[in-house]
Design a protein around this motif. Sequence first.
Motif, PDB file in Angstrom:
ATOM      1  N   VAL A 267      18.242   1.642  -4.116  1.00  0.00           N
ATOM      2  CA  VAL A 267      16.923   1.315  -3.563  1.00  0.00           C
ATOM      3  C   VAL A 267      16.698   2.187  -2.341  1.00  0.00           C
ATOM      4  CG1 VAL A 267      15.455  -0.469  -2.558  1.00  0.00           C
ATOM      5  CG2 VAL A 267      17.051  -1.058  -4.392  1.00  0.00           C
ATOM      6  N   ALA A 268      15.629   2.947  -2.356  1.00  0.00           N
ATOM      7  CA  ALA A 268      15.321   3.858  -1.258  1.00  0.00           C
ATOM      8  C   ALA A 268      14.227   3.275  -0.372  1.00  0.00           C
ATOM      9  CB  ALA A 268      14.874   5.205  -1.804  1.00  0.00           C
ATOM     10  N   VAL A 269      14.420   3.356   0.919  1.00  0.00           N
ATOM     11  CA  VAL A 269      13.392   3.002   1.888  1.00  0.00           C
ATOM     12  C   VAL A 269      12.782   4.319   2.345  1.00  0.00           C
ATOM     13  CG1 VAL A 269      12.917   1.950   4.126  1.00  0.00           C
ATOM     14  CG2 VAL A 269      14.598   0.906   2.595  1.00  0.00           C
ATOM     15  N   ARG A 270      11.459   4.426   2.197  1.00  0.00           N
ATOM     16  CA  ARG A 270      10.768   5.686   2.494  1.00  0.00           C
ATOM     17  C   ARG A 270       9.751   5.499   3.613  1.00  0.00           C
ATOM     18  NH1 ARG A 270       9.237   5.480  -3.524  1.00  0.00           N
ATOM     19  NH2 ARG A 270       7.624   4.385  -2.449  1.00  0.00           N
ATOM     20  N   ALA A 271       9.129   6.583   3.983  1.00  0.00           N
ATOM     21  CA  ALA A 271       8.081   6.530   5.005  1.00  0.00           C
ATOM     22  C   ALA A 271       6.945   5.608   4.560  1.00  0.00           C
ATOM     23  CB  ALA A 271       7.556   7.930   5.291  1.00  0.00           C
ATOM     24  N   ALA A 272       6.726   5.510   3.253  1.00  0.00           N
ATOM     25  CA  ALA A 272       5.675   4.628   2.726  1.00  0.00           C
ATOM     26  C   ALA A 272       5.994   3.159   2.960  1.00  0.00           C
ATOM     27  CB  ALA A 272       5.488   4.886   1.229  1.00  0.00           C
ATOM     28  N   ASP A 273       7.212   2.863   3.403  1.00  0.00           N
ATOM     29  CA  ASP A 273       7.620   1.484   3.690  1.00  0.00           C
ATOM     30  C   ASP A 273       7.550   1.176   5.183  1.00  0.00           C
ATOM     31  OD1 ASP A 273       8.224   0.862   0.966  1.00  0.00           O
ATOM     32  OD2 ASP A 273      10.097   1.967   1.162  1.00  0.00           O
ATOM     33  N   SER A 274       6.699   1.873   5.906  1.00  0.00           N
ATOM     34  CA  SER A 274       6.544   1.633   7.343  1.00  0.00           C
ATOM     35  C   SER A 274       5.932   0.257   7.577  1.00  0.00           C
ATOM     36  CB  SER A 274       5.630   2.697   7.961  1.00  0.00           C
ATOM     37  OG  SER A 274       4.296   2.498   7.518  1.00  0.00           O
ATOM     38  N   PRO A 275       6.085  -0.294   8.764  1.00  0.00           N
ATOM     39  CA  PRO A 275       5.465  -1.601   9.048  1.00  0.00           C
ATOM     40  C   PRO A 275       3.951  -1.598   8.807  1.00  0.00           C
ATOM     41  CG  PRO A 275       7.004  -1.047  10.789  1.00  0.00           C
ATOM     42  CD  PRO A 275       6.887   0.170   9.906  1.00  0.00           C
ATOM     43  N   GLU A 276       3.292  -0.505   9.160  1.00  0.00           N
ATOM     44  CA  GLU A 276       1.843  -0.431   8.975  1.00  0.00           C
ATOM     45  C   GLU A 276       1.475  -0.434   7.491  1.00  0.00           C
ATOM     46  OE1 GLU A 276       3.226   0.942  12.758  1.00  0.00           O
ATOM     47  OE2 GLU A 276       3.649   1.838  10.810  1.00  0.00           O
ATOM     48  N   ALA A 277       2.221   0.321   6.697  1.00  0.00           N
ATOM     49  CA  ALA A 277       1.942   0.376   5.260  1.00  0.00           C
ATOM     50  C   ALA A 277       2.217  -0.969   4.592  1.00  0.00           C
ATOM     51  CB  ALA A 277       2.780   1.477   4.605  1.00  0.00           C
ATOM     52  N   ILE A 278       3.303  -1.605   4.984  1.00  0.00           N
ATOM     53  CA  ILE A 278       3.632  -2.913   4.413  1.00  0.00           C
ATOM     54  C   ILE A 278       2.589  -3.948   4.823  1.00  0.00           C
ATOM     55  CG2 ILE A 278       5.339  -4.786   4.361  1.00  0.00           C
ATOM     56  CD1 ILE A 278       6.099  -2.218   2.737  1.00  0.00           C
ATOM     57  N   ALA A 279       2.127  -3.887   6.064  1.00  0.00           N
ATOM     58  CA  ALA A 279       1.079  -4.814   6.521  1.00  0.00           C
ATOM     59  C   ALA A 279      -0.173  -4.665   5.667  1.00  0.00           C
ATOM     60  CB  ALA A 279       0.759  -4.571   7.994  1.00  0.00           C
ATOM     61  N   ARG A 280      -0.574  -3.417   5.384  1.00  0.00           N
ATOM     62  CA  ARG A 280      -1.764  -3.187   4.542  1.00  0.00           C
ATOM     63  C   ARG A 280      -1.537  -3.725   3.127  1.00  0.00           C
ATOM     64  NH1 ARG A 280      -1.567   1.698   7.285  1.00  0.00           N
ATOM     65  NH2 ARG A 280      -0.622   2.749   5.493  1.00  0.00           N
ATOM     66  N   TYR A 281      -0.332  -3.503   2.579  1.00  0.00           N
ATOM     67  CA  TYR A 281      -0.019  -3.959   1.219  1.00  0.00           C
ATOM     68  C   TYR A 281      -0.077  -5.483   1.137  1.00  0.00           C
ATOM     69  CZ  TYR A 281       2.209  -4.142  -3.343  1.00  0.00           C
ATOM     70  OH  TYR A 281       2.479  -4.379  -4.675  1.00  0.00           O
ATOM     71  N   LEU A 282       0.529  -6.143   2.110  1.00  0.00           N
ATOM     72  CA  LEU A 282       0.524  -7.610   2.117  1.00  0.00           C
ATOM     73  C   LEU A 282      -0.897  -8.155   2.283  1.00  0.00           C
ATOM     74  CD1 LEU A 282       3.703  -8.333   4.285  1.00  0.00           C
ATOM     75  CD2 LEU A 282       3.491  -8.454   1.786  1.00  0.00           C
ATOM     76  N   GLU A 283      -1.703  -7.475   3.092  1.00  0.00           N
ATOM     77  CA  GLU A 283      -3.081  -7.916   3.311  1.00  0.00           C
ATOM     78  C   GLU A 283      -3.931  -7.741   2.046  1.00  0.00           C
ATOM     79  OE1 GLU A 283      -6.775  -6.417   6.016  1.00  0.00           O
ATOM     80  OE2 GLU A 283      -4.851  -6.720   7.048  1.00  0.00           O
TER      81      GLU A 283
END
Length: 99
Positions: free
Chosen positions: A24-40
């Motif tokens: 499992v890779a954690v990438r730049a796309a997994d930033s807090p800001e990106a995750i916040a947008r995804y969850l929203e």
Amino acid sequence: MNIRPMTLDDYHAVMALMAGTPGVAVRAADSPEAIARYLERNPGLSLVAEDDALIVACLFCGHDGRRGYLHHVVVDREHRGRGIGRALVDRALDSLAAL
């Protein structure tokens, strides 16, 4: 085992779980800001499983209005074989079907 919707407060624990899981890779796309947008954009669809308040599994789930997507279904190695992953997937699929 408690399964509940993921929140941004879970970010660090979820990223640590993912980073500690081989394959499992954690990438730049997994930033807090990106995750916040995804969850929203996908409220209540991404899930975590807790064992004594420790996050031991996670699942990112979303949709585009027509298709549903499961991303990063991860269960801590010590907690595998207990049906946690299946329970997360079942709940996510039920939520998608309800939408």
